[in-house]
Design an enzyme around this catalytic site. Sequence first.
Site, PDB file in Angstrom:
ATOM      1  N   LYS A 160       0.794  -1.230   0.000  1.00  0.00           N
ATOM      2  CA  LYS A 160       0.000   0.000   0.000  1.00  0.00           C
ATOM      3  C   LYS A 160       0.825   1.279   0.000  1.00  0.00           C
ATOM      4  O   LYS A 160       0.346   2.352   0.385  1.00  0.00           O
ATOM      5  CB  LYS A 160      -1.003   0.044   1.169  1.00  0.00           C
ATOM      6  CG  LYS A 160      -1.845  -1.196   1.321  1.00  0.00           C
ATOM      7  CD  LYS A 160      -2.389  -1.734   0.025  1.00  0.00           C
ATOM      8  CE  LYS A 160      -3.463  -0.889  -0.592  1.00  0.00           C
ATOM      9  NZ  LYS A 160      -3.857  -1.462  -1.925  1.00  0.00           N
ATOM     10  N   HIS A 176       6.647  -7.345  -2.512  1.00  0.00           N
ATOM     11  CA  HIS A 176       6.528  -6.647  -1.230  1.00  0.00           C
ATOM     12  C   HIS A 176       7.541  -7.209  -0.236  1.00  0.00           C
ATOM     13  O   HIS A 176       7.515  -6.854   0.946  1.00  0.00           O
ATOM     14  CB  HIS A 176       5.126  -6.832  -0.642  1.00  0.00           C
ATOM     15  CG  HIS A 176       4.040  -6.082  -1.352  1.00  0.00           C
ATOM     16  ND1 HIS A 176       4.227  -4.828  -1.888  1.00  0.00           N
ATOM     17  CD2 HIS A 176       2.741  -6.409  -1.617  1.00  0.00           C
ATOM     18  CE1 HIS A 176       3.095  -4.420  -2.447  1.00  0.00           C
ATOM     19  NE2 HIS A 176       2.186  -5.360  -2.309  1.00  0.00           N
ATOM     20  N   SER A 212      -4.057   3.045   4.693  1.00  0.00           N
ATOM     21  CA  SER A 212      -4.354   2.441   3.391  1.00  0.00           C
ATOM     22  C   SER A 212      -4.394   0.916   3.500  1.00  0.00           C
ATOM     23  O   SER A 212      -5.270   0.254   2.927  1.00  0.00           O
ATOM     24  CB  SER A 212      -3.297   2.879   2.372  1.00  0.00           C
ATOM     25  OG  SER A 212      -3.568   2.339   1.110  1.00  0.00           O
TER      26      SER A 212
HETATM   27  P1  A3P Z   1      -5.112   4.876  -0.517  1.00  0.00           P
HETATM   28  O1  A3P Z   1      -5.657   3.637   0.098  1.00  0.00           O
HETATM   29  O2  A3P Z   1      -4.546   5.808   0.509  1.00  0.00           O
HETATM   30  O3  A3P Z   1      -6.078   5.546  -1.419  1.00  0.00           O
HETATM   31  P2  A3P Z   1      -0.499  -0.171  -3.697  1.00  0.00           P
HETATM   32  O4  A3P Z   1      -0.560   0.017  -5.163  1.00  0.00           O
HETATM   33  O5  A3P Z   1       0.878  -0.290  -3.144  1.00  0.00           O
HETATM   34  O6  A3P Z   1      -1.420  -1.241  -3.256  1.00  0.00           O
HETATM   35  O7  A3P Z   1      -1.012   1.187  -3.037  1.00  0.00           O
HETATM   36  C1  A3P Z   1      -2.346   1.587  -3.100  1.00  0.00           C
HETATM   37  C2  A3P Z   1      -2.452   3.008  -2.624  1.00  0.00           C
HETATM   38  O8  A3P Z   1      -1.906   3.879  -3.628  1.00  0.00           O
HETATM   39  C3  A3P Z   1      -3.905   3.443  -2.415  1.00  0.00           C
HETATM   40  O9  A3P Z   1      -3.867   4.462  -1.417  1.00  0.00           O
HETATM   41  C4  A3P Z   1      -4.215   4.018  -3.801  1.00  0.00           C
HETATM   42  O10 A3P Z   1      -5.329   4.864  -3.821  1.00  0.00           O
HETATM   43  C5  A3P Z   1      -2.909   4.776  -4.064  1.00  0.00           C
HETATM   44  N1  A3P Z   1      -2.720   5.086  -5.489  1.00  0.00           N
HETATM   45  C6  A3P Z   1      -2.840   4.268  -6.543  1.00  0.00           C
HETATM   46  N2  A3P Z   1      -2.649   4.939  -7.685  1.00  0.00           N
HETATM   47  C7  A3P Z   1      -2.402   6.224  -7.338  1.00  0.00           C
HETATM   48  C8  A3P Z   1      -2.152   7.418  -8.083  1.00  0.00           C
HETATM   49  N3  A3P Z   1      -2.109   7.423  -9.402  1.00  0.00           N
HETATM   50  N4  A3P Z   1      -1.941   8.560  -7.388  1.00  0.00           N
HETATM   51  C9  A3P Z   1      -1.976   8.572  -6.041  1.00  0.00           C
HETATM   52  N5  A3P Z   1      -2.225   7.483  -5.284  1.00  0.00           N
HETATM   53  C10 A3P Z   1      -2.432   6.316  -5.928  1.00  0.00           C
END
Ligand code: A3P
Length: 321
Positions: free
Chosen positions: A73, A134, A164
């Site tokens: 996340k 991860h 998150s």
């Molecule tokens: P939130 O839960 O705070 O919204 P991962 O890809 O490592 O699983 O992380 C997911 C997190 O990155 C989520 O955060 C998601 O909304 C955010 N995320 C994904 N794409 C994004 C983007 N283009 N810009 C900003 N945040 C992004």
Amino acid sequence: MIHSLRQNGVPPTQAKARRLLLLTARLNMEQQVRSPMVEVKGVPLLKPIVTHWERVERFIALPDDLLIATYPKAGTTWTQEIVDMILNHTDFEKCKRAPIHDRMPFLEMTSPNPALSGITKLETMDPPRVIKTHLPFQLVPTSFWEANCKVIYMARNAKDNAVSYFHFDRMNLVQPEPGPWPHYLDKFMNGKLGWGSWYDHVKGFWREKQKKNILYLFYEDMKENPHQEVERISDFLGQNLPKAVIAEIVRRTTFAAMRDNPMANYSTVPETIFDRRASEFMRKGEVGDWQNHFTPEQNAMFDTHYQTMMADEHIPFRFLI
Ligand code: A3P
């Protein structure tokens, strides 16, 4: 009045029974899918990953492979999408060729269907491959270091990362049940969540970044100045893209653009795995959302613990921008 008692024309007792049935079905489904954690060298991982751990450990990375490493996340998908666009900048449509988890397999992830495991997917791909993990530094297969592979590490401030992850665990029915937020925060602080301690994770890659081929990025920098950060990634990948192409990549990888892109927003994952009634994969994408979750007491307790845990390494995390 009648409307509130008879929802959609169903008498209240029947509606209650139906809700109970749905809840029971959901609980049954969760019990079937949610995996327990098992430790590998002190790091909790989903049991199916541990069952095929030998395959992960023995994975042969090739010199042109690129590894995108994150604590869960921290902005993995965002980094992946940017990287794919940098590598295919002359053909943005190509980035829609498949869901992100097929374009860039998740190294250690496995599934009851072996064809869907990250390693099986990687074995059928031609190099150069882009690989997601991860795993904390010490569990990354040694072949990546022997082959001197490039690694992009994306880190996110601990508070937003915890929030998150909490919402993700509510919706991802493969992960263990998160329980209430105070309990979850406690597990985060004590390294009991999947892939272990956030503190060890961010410090592990930070300490190695000078010795290995690691580009260390921060989610908060990416939010604040995406042009600068996309350019850094592009330079690291030896692409030196013109400013106009960088701007186009930034435009196509905003939160809103990725939320609406079925090849980047995980909408292809079935509801039996991602329960979107609980939360969305593309949830908020902000810096500072932790302020809507931490009570003042939790925040004070977290800050004290954070200072102790991070005392041996200064990593310039920002909790707000
Ligand atoms: P939130 O839960 O705070 O919204 P991962 O890809 O490592 O699983 O992380 C997911 C997190 O990155 C989520 O955060 C998601 O909304 C955010 N995320 C994904 N794409 C994004 C983007 N283009 N810009 C900003 N945040 C992004």
